[in-house]
Design an enzyme around this catalytic site. Structure first.
Site, mmCIF file in Angstrom:
data_model
loop_
_atom_site.group_PDB
_atom_site.id
_atom_site.type_symbol
_atom_site.label_atom_id
_atom_site.label_comp_id
_atom_site.label_asym_id
_atom_site.label_seq_id
_atom_site.Cartn_x
_atom_site.Cartn_y
_atom_site.Cartn_z
ATOM 1 N N GLU A 110 74.867 55.031 -0.898
ATOM 2 C CA GLU A 110 73.846 54.355 -0.765
ATOM 3 C C GLU A 110 72.795 54.886 0.751
ATOM 4 O O GLU A 110 73.598 55.134 1.467
ATOM 5 C CB GLU A 110 74.421 52.882 -0.387
ATOM 6 C CG GLU A 110 73.082 51.917 -0.593
ATOM 7 C CD GLU A 110 73.527 50.406 -0.793
ATOM 8 O OE1 GLU A 110 73.224 49.670 0.026
ATOM 9 O OE2 GLU A 110 74.427 50.134 -1.654
ATOM 10 N N ASP A 112 69.700 53.149 2.839
ATOM 11 C CA ASP A 112 68.944 51.997 3.037
ATOM 12 C C ASP A 112 67.787 51.996 3.933
ATOM 13 O O ASP A 112 68.133 52.185 5.063
ATOM 14 C CB ASP A 112 69.996 50.775 3.152
ATOM 15 C CG ASP A 112 70.888 50.631 2.266
ATOM 16 O OD1 ASP A 112 70.643 51.034 0.943
ATOM 17 O OD2 ASP A 112 72.063 50.090 2.730
ATOM 18 N N GLU A 114 66.006 48.359 5.060
ATOM 19 C CA GLU A 114 66.322 47.014 5.163
ATOM 20 C C GLU A 114 65.399 46.397 6.091
ATOM 21 O O GLU A 114 65.202 46.667 7.080
ATOM 22 C CB GLU A 114 67.483 46.300 5.070
ATOM 23 C CG GLU A 114 68.455 46.858 4.050
ATOM 24 C CD GLU A 114 69.809 46.374 4.129
ATOM 25 O OE1 GLU A 114 70.288 45.683 3.198
ATOM 26 O OE2 GLU A 114 70.524 46.566 5.286
ATOM 27 N N GLN A 127 66.051 48.024 9.619
ATOM 28 C CA GLN A 127 67.434 48.406 9.698
ATOM 29 C C GLN A 127 67.799 49.559 8.638
ATOM 30 O O GLN A 127 67.154 49.513 7.640
ATOM 31 C CB GLN A 127 68.511 47.426 9.500
ATOM 32 C CG GLN A 127 69.963 47.729 9.360
ATOM 33 C CD GLN A 127 70.753 46.661 9.240
ATOM 34 O OE1 GLN A 127 70.882 46.085 10.439
ATOM 35 N NE2 GLN A 127 71.247 46.329 8.090
ATOM 36 N N ARG A 283 83.113 46.914 17.683
ATOM 37 C CA ARG A 283 83.707 47.330 16.099
ATOM 38 C C ARG A 283 84.433 48.535 16.166
ATOM 39 O O ARG A 283 85.497 48.695 15.614
ATOM 40 C CB ARG A 283 82.223 47.592 15.226
ATOM 41 C CG ARG A 283 81.580 46.331 14.967
ATOM 42 C CD ARG A 283 80.211 46.840 14.269
ATOM 43 N NE ARG A 283 80.372 47.224 12.813
ATOM 44 C CZ ARG A 283 79.486 47.931 12.401
ATOM 45 N NH1 ARG A 283 78.254 48.222 13.026
ATOM 46 N NH2 ARG A 283 79.712 48.578 10.998
#
Length: 334
Positions: A110, A112, A114, A127, A283
Site C-alpha cells: 500500500e 497512501d 490520507e 498523512q 512506538r
C-alpha cells in the site's frame, strides 16, 4: 490480445519510461473517468462532471463513496488534483492511494495519501504511509500541515513509484522520499497495485483519537477530484506481469529528487512535518532499519512533542491512533 490492445500497452510503456519532472508532469495525458476508472462504492454519492474528467465523492449519513482504476499497475506516476470539503470536517478522511489488499489479504502492499479533517478553525492534515508485504505492524506514517487551505481550491497530489523508490509530491514539490534498502526486504511495495480514491467516516480515530466525530449536520461532505493521471505500466490481471519490464534500463527512468527539488523538500519538512515514525520513541525504541535519522529533524520534533519524540512519560492517557496503519496527531501552521 488484439492489435488495438497491443498499441495501448506499447504507448503506456513509452509514457511511463519518460520520467515525469516537476515541469513536465502537467503535460501528462488526463483521461476521462470512464476510460481509466470505475465506481467502487457509494452509488449516487459519486457524480461525474465536466466532460467526464471531474469526479465528486461525497459522504453523508447513508454512505461514503469511492472509485478505483480499471487496471493494476506495477510502478508509475499517479496524480490527481483534489479539492477537499470545507468548514467542520472532523472525523472525515479523504484518501488517494494504491493497494492490492483485495488480492493479497495477508501480505498486501500500500502507498497512501490520507487527508484528515478537523474541527472548525483547524487545518486539514495530510498523512503519507507505506506498507509492503503485509508489514502493517510497522506503520511508516508521516504527517504534515500544508502551506495553503486545501478546501479553497484544487491542488495536485502525486505518487511516483519505481522499483527502488517512492516519492510523494504536493503541487510538484516532493514532500517525502522513500528509498528501497536491503534491510527493508519485502517491506517495500513490489506487487501490482490498483489506484483508489475514497471519502469515508473515520470518527473512531481521525481527529484527536476519536474525540471529535463526523457531524452530519454539515453533510454532505464533498471531495472533488480532477486532472486524473494514470502514468504507468498496466499489468495483466491474470499473469500479474508488467508489460514494460524490458525497458527497465531506459535512461528516462526517474533517478530521484533533483538538487533543486531537495531544497524544496527539506524546507517543506522543516516547516510542516509534525510526525514521523522514524523519530517516535514511544512506538519504536530503536528506529526501523530503513530510517535515516536527520539530527535537525529529530531535535525539531522533540521540541514539538517531547513525549513522542523524546521518549518521556506519556500522561493523561494520550496515545497514538491508527487509520489503515496510521498513528499520531497534530498539525503545524506555515
Amino acid at each position: 490480445m488484439g492489435l488495438g490492445g497491443g498499441l495501448v500497452t506499447f504507448f503506456l510503456c513509452l509514457l511511463f519510461f519518460a520520467a515525469p519532472s516537476a515541469s513536465s508532469t502537467n503535460l501528462l495525458p488526463i483521461i476521462p473517468f470512464d476510460e481509466g476508472y470505475a465506481p467502487l462504492f457509494g452509488d449516487n454519492n459519486l457524480v461525474i462532471h465536466r466532460d467526464g474528467k471531474t469526479v465528486h465523492l461525497s459522504l453523508d449519513e447513508r454512505t461514503g463513496s469511492g472509485f478505483v482504476s480499471h487496471d493494476l499497475y506495477l510502478h508509475g506516476y499517479f496524480s490527481a488534483s483534489i479539492k477537499l470539503p470545507a468548514d467542520y470536517t472532523a472525523g472525515v478522511v479523504v484518501a488517494f492511494y494504491m493497494s492490492n489488499g483485495d488480492m493479497f489479504q495477508n501480505n498486501h502492499d500500500e502507498i497512501d495519501f490520507e487527508f484528515l479533517g478537523n474541527i472548525r478553525g483547524k487545518d486539514w492534515r495530510i498523512q503519507t504511509n507505506v506498507y509492503g508485504n503485509g508489514s502493517t505492524s510497522i506503520g511508516r506514517e508521516e504527517r504534515y500541515g500544508l502551506w495553503f487551505d486545501p478546501a479553497e481550491d484544487f491542488h495536485q497530489y502525486s505518487i511516483l513509484w519505481t522499483d527502488s523508490q517512492i516519492i510523494f509530491y504536493v503541487d510538484n514539490v516532493p514532500i517525502r522520499e522513500i528509498k528501497r534498502t536491503e534491510s527493508m526486504g519485502g517491506d517495500f511495495p513490489s506487487k501490482p497495485m490498483t489506484l483508489y480514491a475514497t471519502i469515508w467516516d473515520a470518527s473512531d480515530w481521525a481527529t484527536n483519537g476519536g474525540k471529535y466525530r463526523v457531524n452530519y449536520k454539515y453533510a454532505p461532505y464533498v471531495a472533488e477530484f480532477s486532472d486524473l493521471v494514470l502514468h504507468g505500466c498496466a499489468v495483466d490481471p491474470i499473469e500479474h506481469e508488467a508489460k514494460c519490464d524490458n525497458a527497465q534500463t531506459s535512461k528516462a527512468v526517474p533517478t530521484g529528487v533533483t538538487p533543486a527539488q531537495r531544497i524544496k523538500m527539506e524546507n517543506f519538512r522543516k516547516k510542516h512535518m509534525t510526525y514521523s515514525y522514524c523519530y517516535d520513541k514511544v512506538r519504536y525504541k530503536v528506529p526501523p532499519t530503513e530510517c535515516v535519522i536527520n539530527p535537525q529533524e529529530a531535535e525539531r520534533l522533540r521540541k514539538f512533542d517531547p513525549v513522542t519524540f523524546g521518549g518521556g512519560r506519556r500522561r493523561h492517557g494520550k496515545r497514538h491512533y491508527r487509520s489503515r496503519g496510521s498513528q499520531a496527531e497534530e498539525a503545524a501552521a506555515f
